[in-house]
Design an enzyme around this catalytic site. Structure first.
Site, short mmCIF file in Angstrom:
data_model
loop_
_atom_site.label_atom_id
_atom_site.label_comp_id
_atom_site.label_asym_id
_atom_site.label_seq_id
_atom_site.Cartn_x
_atom_site.Cartn_y
_atom_site.Cartn_z
N ASN A 91 40.09 40.42 46.72
CA ASN A 91 41.00 39.75 45.81
C ASN A 91 40.96 38.24 46.00
OD1 ASN A 91 41.68 42.24 44.91
ND2 ASN A 91 43.63 42.35 46.01
N ASP A 93 43.57 36.49 44.70
CA ASP A 93 44.98 36.06 44.74
C ASP A 93 45.38 35.81 46.21
OD1 ASP A 93 46.14 38.46 46.02
OD2 ASP A 93 45.76 39.50 44.14
N HIS A 108 35.40 37.26 48.39
CA HIS A 108 34.99 36.80 47.05
C HIS A 108 35.64 35.48 46.66
CE1 HIS A 108 33.73 41.15 45.72
NE2 HIS A 108 32.84 40.55 46.48
N CYS A 116 32.79 22.58 46.24
CA CYS A 116 31.93 21.52 45.70
C CYS A 116 30.51 22.04 45.55
CB CYS A 116 31.94 20.30 46.60
SG CYS A 116 30.82 19.02 45.99
N CYS A 135 34.83 15.61 44.04
CA CYS A 135 34.97 16.25 45.34
C CYS A 135 35.65 15.30 46.33
CB CYS A 135 33.57 16.63 45.86
SG CYS A 135 33.55 17.11 47.59
N THR A 175 40.21 49.83 45.26
CA THR A 175 38.98 49.21 44.77
C THR A 175 38.12 50.27 44.09
OG1 THR A 175 36.97 48.00 45.40
CG2 THR A 175 38.01 49.29 47.11
N SER A 176 37.43 49.85 43.02
CA SER A 176 36.70 50.81 42.19
C SER A 176 35.39 51.25 42.81
CB SER A 176 36.42 50.17 40.83
OG SER A 176 35.61 49.04 41.00
N ALA A 218 49.05 52.33 45.36
CA ALA A 218 48.99 51.71 46.69
C ALA A 218 50.39 51.47 47.26
CB ALA A 218 48.21 50.40 46.62
P1 NAD Z 1 38.56 46.94 39.96
O1 NAD Z 1 39.49 46.40 38.92
O2 NAD Z 1 37.15 47.15 39.63
O3 NAD Z 1 39.16 48.33 40.47
C1 NAD Z 1 40.51 48.47 40.78
C2 NAD Z 1 40.72 49.86 41.35
O4 NAD Z 1 42.08 49.96 41.73
C3 NAD Z 1 40.44 51.00 40.37
O5 NAD Z 1 39.66 52.00 41.03
C4 NAD Z 1 41.83 51.52 40.02
O6 NAD Z 1 41.85 52.93 39.85
C5 NAD Z 1 42.61 51.17 41.26
N1 NAD Z 1 44.04 50.95 41.02
C6 NAD Z 1 44.65 50.47 39.91
N2 NAD Z 1 45.97 50.39 40.11
C7 NAD Z 1 46.21 50.85 41.36
C8 NAD Z 1 47.37 51.02 42.15
N3 NAD Z 1 48.58 50.74 41.69
N4 NAD Z 1 47.23 51.51 43.40
C9 NAD Z 1 46.00 51.83 43.91
N5 NAD Z 1 44.87 51.70 43.20
C10 NAD Z 1 44.97 51.20 41.95
O7 NAD Z 1 38.76 46.02 41.21
P2 NAD Z 1 37.83 45.70 42.45
O8 NAD Z 1 37.17 46.95 42.92
O9 NAD Z 1 38.63 44.88 43.39
O10 NAD Z 1 36.71 44.83 41.71
C11 NAD Z 1 36.20 43.82 42.00
C12 NAD Z 1 36.45 42.37 41.60
O11 NAD Z 1 37.56 41.98 40.83
C13 NAD Z 1 36.65 41.65 42.88
O12 NAD Z 1 35.48 40.96 43.14
C14 NAD Z 1 37.80 40.68 42.71
O13 NAD Z 1 37.43 39.40 43.17
C15 NAD Z 1 38.05 40.68 41.25
N6 NAD Z 1 39.46 40.66 40.86
C16 NAD Z 1 40.44 40.23 41.71
C17 NAD Z 1 41.79 40.30 41.34
C18 NAD Z 1 42.85 39.82 42.28
O14 NAD Z 1 42.61 38.90 43.06
N7 NAD Z 1 44.05 40.41 42.27
C19 NAD Z 1 42.14 40.81 40.09
C20 NAD Z 1 41.11 41.26 39.25
C21 NAD Z 1 39.78 41.16 39.66
ZN ZN Z 2 31.25 17.49 47.70
#
Ligand code: NAD
Ligand code: ZN
Length: 233
Positions: A91, A93, A108, A116, A135, A175-176, A218
């Site tokens: 994430n 965030d 990530h 930069c 920068c 995570t997916s 979660a």
């Molecule tokens: P993804 O969106 O591909 O998958 C999210 C997974 O979480 C899914 O399998 C879904 O079924 C599951 N899910 C949804 N709600 C849920 C809950 N309440 N409890 C438990 N599981 C739940 O996300 P990912 O696998 O993290 O994909 C990768 C990319 O997305 C990362 O590289 C990330 O940097 C970026 N991303 C980050 C954020 C963030 O920072 N919050 C948000 C969106 C995307």
């Molecule tokens: Zn720089």
């Protein structure tokens, strides 16, 4: 098996209950955008205004969201677990650190950081980040969002690989299992003998690799699992 070293991988699902949209929302879009339009080096080169604005909006939205029960439970584990622990988040965030996690790395990148493209320095960033911002280190107007795009190398892979090699337990949360190399961590951990557990809303692409899978939100599953770990179950 006695568990001493734990590695946890989190993804967008851990922040979903805080109101942060996951990556592949309805129609496979991230906040209305195709992933390739906001998450690739080509997109940044082709339309920097759009890409910078996209991450500015994501950064602004952080002010209106709070850590949920899953982030808080993971922070409790960080405080109370005397063994090895590494929380690897995909994430961008800041909800894990706001909940209190410290043994944490953002593989990530982070919304609240700027990178930069000229000198590689990373700088804490709170405000909007228009293209061609100078920068603070080298003065080149080359600051970009500090987000690891598709095709770029995630941060701290060596440290992650080392921790996976020493892990007794690997846990993947929200995570997916679609984005590599993170999706392959379960296989590395298994190879080195770790027990593996998945906590996710629904079965992920890599579910079959896990010794145990628990399905649900979660915010409900993570506090229960952490209670078990701290009780030595
Ligand atoms: P993804 O969106 O591909 O998958 C999210 C997974 O979480 C899914 O399998 C879904 O079924 C599951 N899910 C949804 N709600 C849920 C809950 N309440 N409890 C438990 N599981 C739940 O996300 P990912 O696998 O993290 O994909 C990768 C990319 O997305 C990362 O590289 C990330 O940097 C970026 N991303 C980050 C954020 C963030 O920072 N919050 C948000 C969106 C995307
Ligand atoms: Zn720089």
């Amino acid at each position: 098996m006695t568990v001493r070293n734990i590695v946890i991988l989190t993804g967008a699902g851990v922040s979903a209950e805080s109101g942060v949209a996951t990556f592949r929302g309805p129609g496979g879009l991230w906040e209305g955008h195709r992933v390739e339009d906001v998450c690739t080096p080509e997109a940044l080169a082709h339309d920097p205004e759009l890409v910078h604005r996209f991450y500015d909006e994501r950064r602004e939205k952080l002010a209106g969201v709070m850590p949920n029960a899953a982030h808080l439970a993971l922070a409790r584990l960080d405080r109370e677990w005397s063994g090895g622990l590494l929380l690897v988040t995909q994430n961008v965030d800041d909800l894990h650190e706001r909940a209190g996690s410290t043994r944490l790395l953002h593989m990530h990148g982070e919304l609240k950081s700027a990178l930069c493209a000229a000198c590689g320095v990373r700088a804490a960033w709170e405000d909007s980040l228009p293209p061609e911002t100078e920068c603070p280190n080298c003065g080149t107007p080359a600051l970009r969002p500090d987000i690891v795009f598709f095709g770029e190398m995630p941060y701290q892979m060596e440290r992650i690989e080392r921790a996976l090699g020493e892990a007794d337990l690997f846990v993947s949360i929200g995570t997916s299992g679609a984005v590599y190399p993170a999706a392959g961590f379960v296989q590395t951990a298994r190879y080195h003998g770790a027990a593996t557990l998945e906590l996710n809303l629904d079965p992920s692409a890599g579910s079959l690799w896990f010794g145990e899978s628990r399905m649900g939100p979660a915010g409900a599953l993570v506090p229960i699992w952490i209670e078990e770990v701290l009780a030595g179950a």
